[in-house]
Design a protein around this motif. Structure first.
Motif, PDB file in Angstrom:
ATOM      1  N   UNK A  35       0.870  -1.180   0.000  1.00  0.00           N
ATOM      2  CA  UNK A  35       0.000   0.000   0.000  1.00  0.00           C
ATOM      3  C   UNK A  35       0.903   1.224   0.000  1.00  0.00           C
ATOM      4  N   UNK A  36       0.628   2.135  -0.898  1.00  0.00           N
ATOM      5  CA  UNK A  36       1.476   3.321  -1.018  1.00  0.00           C
ATOM      6  C   UNK A  36       0.620   4.565  -1.161  1.00  0.00           C
ATOM      7  N   UNK A  37       0.949   5.598  -0.393  1.00  0.00           N
ATOM      8  CA  UNK A  37       0.279   6.884  -0.515  1.00  0.00           C
ATOM      9  C   UNK A  37       0.959   7.684  -1.615  1.00  0.00           C
ATOM     10  N   UNK A  38       0.161   8.294  -2.477  1.00  0.00           N
ATOM     11  CA  UNK A  38       0.723   9.102  -3.563  1.00  0.00           C
ATOM     12  C   UNK A  38      -0.340  10.087  -4.030  1.00  0.00           C
ATOM     13  N   UNK A  45      -5.076  13.158  -3.521  1.00  0.00           N
ATOM     14  CA  UNK A  45      -4.467  12.154  -2.655  1.00  0.00           C
ATOM     15  C   UNK A  45      -5.045  10.784  -3.007  1.00  0.00           C
ATOM     16  N   UNK A  46      -4.187   9.767  -3.000  1.00  0.00           N
ATOM     17  CA  UNK A  46      -4.665   8.417  -3.283  1.00  0.00           C
ATOM     18  C   UNK A  46      -3.796   7.389  -2.575  1.00  0.00           C
ATOM     19  N   UNK A  47      -4.360   6.193  -2.448  1.00  0.00           N
ATOM     20  CA  UNK A  47      -3.606   5.031  -2.000  1.00  0.00           C
ATOM     21  C   UNK A  47      -3.626   4.017  -3.139  1.00  0.00           C
ATOM     22  N   UNK A  48      -2.460   3.481  -3.474  1.00  0.00           N
ATOM     23  CA  UNK A  48      -2.381   2.398  -4.452  1.00  0.00           C
ATOM     24  C   UNK A  48      -2.177   1.119  -3.649  1.00  0.00           C
ATOM     25  N   UNK A  49      -3.184   0.249  -3.681  1.00  0.00           N
ATOM     26  CA  UNK A  49      -3.202  -0.957  -2.855  1.00  0.00           C
ATOM     27  C   UNK A  49      -3.049  -2.184  -3.742  1.00  0.00           C
ATOM     28  N   UNK A  50      -2.099  -3.050  -3.409  1.00  0.00           N
ATOM     29  CA  UNK A  50      -1.924  -4.314  -4.131  1.00  0.00           C
ATOM     30  C   UNK A  50      -2.538  -5.431  -3.306  1.00  0.00           C
ATOM     31  N   UNK A  51      -3.477  -6.141  -3.916  1.00  0.00           N
ATOM     32  CA  UNK A  51      -4.212  -7.214  -3.255  1.00  0.00           C
ATOM     33  C   UNK A  51      -3.835  -8.549  -3.888  1.00  0.00           C
ATOM     34  N   UNK A  52      -3.497  -9.526  -3.056  1.00  0.00           N
ATOM     35  CA  UNK A  52      -3.146 -10.860  -3.542  1.00  0.00           C
ATOM     36  C   UNK A  52      -4.277 -11.838  -3.242  1.00  0.00           C
TER      37      UNK A  52
END
Length: 200
Positions: A35-38, A45-52
């Motif tokens: 999860x990264x704030x960018x 503002x956004x969060x890029x979330x990687x879900x497995x």
């Protein structure tokens, strides 16, 4: 193998349609691995979330889905879905407002969370896209983990973090822009007068 024996055609064939992009559909249990704030190109503002994927054929193949949670305060519905999604991911609104974590700390709070989601096929810029609807927390991190000071979880916040099953069933937001695709017929009913600012 010499360079003359190498074939991109054979390489591409081994990937099948996945080189064109894949949009997944259905209900799954997934784990937040990153999860990264960018910020978006428009400065949101956004969060890029990687879900497995957890278990099943997709989990065995190590498949993941990247999801963007965009803060769009100009839309009450989009702002509410954003806050509800963070809640399912282990970062409830009362914790954000009391502990005042930075966006990076909120992202850290989400990593490792296991959640139940509903995935729907979408499209962005002509490419397949998977839209994620966060339904229910399976397991989340203790509040304030990794910040040098935990915030106690109240019974109210714990209950609030359990499920969105009835709250977002008819609401759809484009996860790359934060814009509402479809609002429920009762979008205004019970909605707060002000969405609030998670970054305050």
């Amino acid at each position: 193998m010499s360079d003359n024996d190498f074939s991109f055609a054979d390489e591409f064939k081994s990937f099948g349609d996945e080189l064109n992009g894949v949009a997944y559909t259905g209900d799954y249990t997934m784990k937040v691995t990153k999860a990264k704030a960018s910020k978006t190109a428009k400065g949101k503002q956004q969060f890029v979330v990687t879900l497995a994927f957890q278990g099943g054929p997709l989990g065995a193949k190590g498949k993941t889905v990247d999801n963007r949670l965009v803060w769009s305060p100009e839309s009450e519905v989009a702002a509410r879905i954003f806050a509800q999604s963070l809640r399912v991911l282990g970062a409830p609104q009362d914790w954000i407002m009391s502990a005042k974590p930075t966006p990076d700390q909120i992202a850290e709070q989400m990593v490792g969370a296991v959640v139940e989601v509903n995935l729907k096929a979408g499209e962005f810029n002509g490419q397949p896209q998977t839209n994620v609807n966060y339904r229910k927390s399976v397991s989340v991190n203790p509040l304030g983990g990794g910040q040098g000071g935990a915030v106690k979880t109240t019974s109210a916040s714990a209950a609030a973090a359990v499920s969105l099953e009835d709250e977002t069933a008819d609401e759809q937001v484009d996860t790359t822009t934060g814009e509402v695709i479809q609002e429920p017929a009762t979008a205004g009913a019970g909605a707060p007068g002000s969405a609030g600012n998670p970054w305050a």
